[in-house]
Design a protein around this motif. Structure first.
Motif, short mmCIF file in Angstrom:
data_model
loop_
_atom_site.label_atom_id
_atom_site.label_comp_id
_atom_site.label_asym_id
_atom_site.label_seq_id
_atom_site.Cartn_x
_atom_site.Cartn_y
_atom_site.Cartn_z
N GLU A 98 -85.96 20.09 22.50
CA GLU A 98 -86.94 21.13 22.81
C GLU A 98 -87.17 22.04 21.60
N GLU A 140 -89.54 20.25 19.29
CA GLU A 140 -90.91 20.31 19.80
C GLU A 140 -91.52 21.69 19.58
N GLU A 172 -94.92 22.69 17.30
CA GLU A 172 -96.04 23.49 17.81
C GLU A 172 -96.28 24.73 16.94
N GLU A 178 -100.82 28.92 22.75
CA GLU A 178 -100.55 28.55 24.13
C GLU A 178 -99.45 27.49 24.20
N ASN A 179 -99.52 26.50 23.32
CA ASN A 179 -98.49 25.44 23.30
C ASN A 179 -97.16 25.97 22.80
N GLU A 226 -96.01 28.95 23.34
CA GLU A 226 -95.41 29.65 24.48
C GLU A 226 -94.78 28.67 25.46
N LYS A 227 -95.47 27.57 25.73
CA LYS A 227 -94.94 26.56 26.65
C LYS A 227 -93.64 25.97 26.12
N GLU A 228 -93.63 25.62 24.84
CA GLU A 228 -92.42 25.01 24.28
C GLU A 228 -91.28 26.02 24.18
N GLY A 243 -90.78 28.37 26.32
CA GLY A 243 -90.27 28.39 27.68
C GLY A 243 -89.34 27.21 27.95
N ASP A 244 -89.71 26.05 27.43
CA ASP A 244 -88.86 24.86 27.61
C ASP A 244 -87.51 25.03 26.91
#
Length: 259
Positions: free
Chosen positions: A172, A175, A179, A186-187, A189-191, A193-194
């Motif tokens: 993670e 990744e 990003e 946006e991506n 933030e998602k990664e 979070g992961d």
């Protein structure tokens, strides 16, 4: 310590006081289930602080505040003819008996993990459509992530070894780095979070409560930074006027004091 008789007498005294306050005190008379909600949440956080500080005297006081709220809700419930304190006690007693068949029934368990697995299976038998139904929507995200992972693990959806989870953390992080290079916020933030979710999962495998761990770090940082502020003030300087090198001198002192 008090005897069971003294404990019951003390609880009865609290119930009597609640009855009287509800009848005579202008503030207590006005309270509703909704008006107490945010106050209850605040009291639980104060209880959590006392636990982390290992302050048993303060813990006793904060437990009393939480108990008062339970009694208050029970009083309002009785006024609505919905439930009273006996109904609450009986309901939780029945649930504890039902969910501990290894104590009150004929189920054998080998360890704590089997107890937790049985607990989740029993809740599904009680009519819950999802293992995750019991996770409150309003929980803080970090606590919620921990509860989600704990619950799904209770039905066998889990990693087998800690090193597998650590490898997932590394995956993670990679990744996330990719990003960040691409620059899509946006991506990112998602990664991110992961990464957090996988770190919280790893904490479970190494027997660390992530909420407690982070809060202890928060407290440590606060103590160190306030030491820095005090030292800078004593030296006649404002923090904003100091260089990072000057701050580091006091910060390193603080690290030796607050570990």
């Amino acid at each position: 310590m008090n005897t069971r008789k003294q404990q019951l007498e003390a609880f009865n005294h609290l119930l009597d006081i609640m009855d009287e306050l509800r009848e005579k005190c202008p503030w207590d008379k006005k309270q509703t289930l909704e008006s107490l909600r945010h106050l209850t949440i605040e009291e639980v956080y104060e209880l959590g602080d006392a636990i982390l500080d290992n302050d048993l005297e303060e813990l006793k006081k904060e437990l009393g505040d939480v108990l008062l709220h339970i009694v208050f809700y029970a009083k309002i419930g009785s006024e609505k003819k919905a439930f009273d304190i006996a109904d609450i006690a009986n309901a939780i007693s029945d649930k504890l008996i039902d969910r501990h068949p290894h104590i009150y029934g004929d189920i054998d368990v080998k360890n704590e993990e089997e107890v937790k697995q049985n607990w989740e299976k029993l809740k599904l038998k009680e009519g819950k459509k999802s293992v995750l139904e019991g996770v409150p929507r309003s929980l803080p995200a970090l606590v919620k992530a921990n509860r989600i992972q704990d619950k799904v693990a209770g039905v066998g959806f889990d990693w087998e070894e800690p090193h597998q989870v650590w490898e997932k953390v590394q995956e993670e992080l990679q990744e996330l780095n990719e990003e960040i290079k691409d620059g899509n916020q946006e991506n990112i933030e998602k990664e991110f979070g992961d990464v957090l979710f996988s770190m919280i999962n790893y904490a479970r495998f190494i027997k660390v409560n992530p909420e407690n761990a982070l809060e202890k770090t928060n407290k440590k940082f606060i103590n160190r930074f306030q030491y820095l502020e005090e030292k800078s003030k004593a030296s006649g300087k404002e923090l904003s006027d100091m260089s990072l090198a000057e701050m580091d001198v006091f910060w390193n002192e603080a690290k030796k004091i607050f570990k």
